[in-house]
Design an enzyme around this catalytic site. Structure first.
Site, PDB file in Angstrom:
ATOM      1  N   ASP A 192       0.854  -1.199   0.000  1.00  0.00           N
ATOM      2  CA  ASP A 192       0.000   0.000   0.000  1.00  0.00           C
ATOM      3  C   ASP A 192       0.887   1.246   0.000  1.00  0.00           C
ATOM      4  OD1 ASP A 192      -2.258   1.586   0.017  1.00  0.00           O
ATOM      5  OD2 ASP A 192      -2.643   1.364   2.153  1.00  0.00           O
ATOM      6  N   ASP A 209       2.514   2.000   7.991  1.00  0.00           N
ATOM      7  CA  ASP A 209       1.311   1.279   7.569  1.00  0.00           C
ATOM      8  C   ASP A 209       1.640  -0.018   6.820  1.00  0.00           C
ATOM      9  OD1 ASP A 209      -1.382   0.917   7.485  1.00  0.00           O
ATOM     10  OD2 ASP A 209      -1.827   2.560   6.111  1.00  0.00           O
TER      11      ASP A 209
HETATM   12  P1  ADP Z   1      -4.230   3.895   8.337  1.00  0.00           P
HETATM   13  O1  ADP Z   1      -3.824   4.533   7.039  1.00  0.00           O
HETATM   14  O2  ADP Z   1      -4.532   2.439   8.171  1.00  0.00           O
HETATM   15  O3  ADP Z   1      -5.296   4.629   9.046  1.00  0.00           O
HETATM   16  P2  ADP Z   1      -1.508   4.483   9.249  1.00  0.00           P
HETATM   17  O4  ADP Z   1      -0.594   3.505   9.881  1.00  0.00           O
HETATM   18  O5  ADP Z   1      -1.183   4.904   7.853  1.00  0.00           O
HETATM   19  O6  ADP Z   1      -2.996   3.887   9.349  1.00  0.00           O
HETATM   20  O7  ADP Z   1      -1.588   5.745  10.187  1.00  0.00           O
HETATM   21  C1  ADP Z   1      -2.498   6.791   9.937  1.00  0.00           C
HETATM   22  C2  ADP Z   1      -1.850   8.147  10.166  1.00  0.00           C
HETATM   23  O8  ADP Z   1      -1.412   8.246  11.528  1.00  0.00           O
HETATM   24  C3  ADP Z   1      -0.615   8.385   9.329  1.00  0.00           C
HETATM   25  O9  ADP Z   1      -0.928   8.934   8.078  1.00  0.00           O
HETATM   26  C4  ADP Z   1       0.185   9.348  10.185  1.00  0.00           C
HETATM   27  O10 ADP Z   1      -0.273  10.664   9.970  1.00  0.00           O
HETATM   28  C5  ADP Z   1      -0.171   8.921  11.599  1.00  0.00           C
HETATM   29  N1  ADP Z   1       0.839   7.992  12.163  1.00  0.00           N
HETATM   30  C6  ADP Z   1       0.923   6.665  11.946  1.00  0.00           C
HETATM   31  N2  ADP Z   1       1.954   6.116  12.612  1.00  0.00           N
HETATM   32  C7  ADP Z   1       2.542   7.139  13.287  1.00  0.00           C
HETATM   33  C8  ADP Z   1       3.679   7.225  14.180  1.00  0.00           C
HETATM   34  N3  ADP Z   1       4.384   6.143  14.488  1.00  0.00           N
HETATM   35  N4  ADP Z   1       3.998   8.444  14.687  1.00  0.00           N
HETATM   36  C9  ADP Z   1       3.259   9.529  14.362  1.00  0.00           C
HETATM   37  N5  ADP Z   1       2.198   9.520  13.544  1.00  0.00           N
HETATM   38  C10 ADP Z   1       1.827   8.337  13.002  1.00  0.00           C
HETATM   39 MN    MN Z   2      -2.095   4.755   5.962  1.00  0.00          MN
END
Ligand code: ADP
Ligand code: MN
Length: 264
Positions: A192, A209
C-alpha cells in the site's frame, strides 16, 4: 461497566474532551467507538506501564485510529483497530497467503488480532533489516504501540502527501534506498505504498502502515509490487519528481513485479 474498564474509559475520555474543544459536534471519537474489550486492552497496556495517558488523536482512518500516548516524558503512537468498521475481506485476503498466520481467524476479533500481530511482526522484521519505520514497542489484541514519529514537543510529522519534501528528487532517492532494504533485505512487499504512507520527518522518509505487507514469496506479492511501483511513480511525479519508472525498477532490482535478487 466494571472498574477496570471505567478507568480506561476515563483515559479515553481525555481524548474526547480535547477533540470536543475543536469540534463540538464530533461524537464519533473516543470511547463511543471503542468497545469495552478495547478499553480493557488499553487499560492492560497502561497497567503494564506502556502508557500513562492517551492524549489527542493523530488520525482517524478507515479501520484504525492513531492516538498519541504518553509515558513519562515520551510520546508514542497508539494504533487502535476498530472491530466494527474493519474490512474483513481485505484482511482475509492478505492473511491467507502468509504461513506465519495459520487459521487463527475464525471470527472478526481474532482476524483483527492476527492483523495487528502481522503489522507488528512486519515492523519488527523491517526494523531489524535497518529500514526506517517506527520502532514497534508492543501489541495486544487490536492495539499496537509504536515509536512516535514527530518532534520532542509531541507534534507528529506529516506524511509526504501533506508535507511535500523540499527537494523532491533527493527525497525520492532516500525513499528508494529504504525500499531497496524493504525488498532485498527484509524481503517484504509493502502492498500500500503511496505518498500517504511515507512520513516526512525533517526531510527524511519514514515508511508506515505495513499491516498488509507480505513476504516476497506470497503468491500476491508480484501484483502488489507492480502496483506499489506504479503508485510511487505517479505520486512522486505529481510532486514534481523527474525519476522514471524504469529508473526506479533499476534501483530496486525489480522487473515486472519480480525481485531479481530473490528469483530462483
Ligand atoms: P491507516 O492509514 O490504516 O489509518 P496508518 O498507519 O497509515 O494507518 O496511520 C495513519 C496516520 O497516523 C498516518 O498517516 C500518520 O499521519 C499517523 N501515524 C501513523 N503512525 C505514526 C507514528 N508512528 N507516529 C506519528 N504519527 C503516526
Ligand atoms: Mn495509511
Amino acid at each position: 461497566m466494571n472498574q477496570k474498564i471505567a478507568k480506561a474509559d476515563e483515559k479515553v475520555q481525555k481524548i474526547i474532551s480535547e477533540k470536543r474543544k475543536k469540534d463540538a459536534d464530533d461524537r464519533k471519537v473516543g470511547s463511543e467507538i471503542f468497545d469495552n474489550k478495547t478499553l480493557e486492552t488499553l487499560y492492560k497496556l497502561s497497567n503494564k506501564n506502556y502508557i500513562d495517558v492517551l492524549n489527542g488523536e493523530i488520525s482517524t482512518g478507515k479501520e484504525a485510529n492513531v492516538l498519541k500516548g504518553i509515558k513519562g516524558n515520551k510520546y508514542f503512537a497508539v494504533k487502535i483497530y476498530r472491530i466494527a468498521t474493519s474490512d474483513f475481506k481485505k484482511m482475509n485476503f492478505y492473511v491467507d497467503g502468509d504461513r506465519r498466520f495459520k487459521s487463527r481467524h475464525g471470527n472478526k476479533r481474532q482476524l483483527i488480532n492476527s492483523w495487528v500481530s502481522k503489522e507488528y511482526k512486519n515492523l519488527e522484521r523491517l526494523y531489524k533489516a535497518g529500514v526506517k519505520v517506527p520502532k514497534p514497542i508492543t501489541y495486544l489484541n487490536n492495539v499496537l504501540i509504536l515509536e512516535f514519529i514527530g518532534d520532542k514537543e509531541g507534534n507528529p510529522a506529516k506524511t509526504v502527501k501533506y508535507n511535500p519534501p523540499k527537494d523532491i528528487d533527493n527525497f525520492f532517492l532516500k525513499v528508494l534506498n529504504e525500499m531497496d532494504k524493504f525488498l532485498n533485505n527484509a524481503k517484504l512487499v509493502h502492498g500500500d505504498l503511496s505518498a500517504y504512507n511515507i512520513m516526512n520527518l525533517n526531510e527524511e522518509p519514514v515508511i508506515i502502515d505495513v499491516s498488509q505487507s507480505v513476504i516476497y514469496n506470497n503468491p500476491i506479492s508480484k501484483e502488489l509490487l507492480e502496483r506499489d511501483i506504479n503508485n510511487l511513480t505517479n505520486d512522486f511525479k505529481k510532486l514534481g519528481s523527474k525519476i522514471t519508472k524504469e529508473e526506479i525498477e533499476e534501483k530496486l532490482g525489480v522487473k515486472d513485479g519480480i525481485i531479481l535478487s530473490l528469483k530462483n
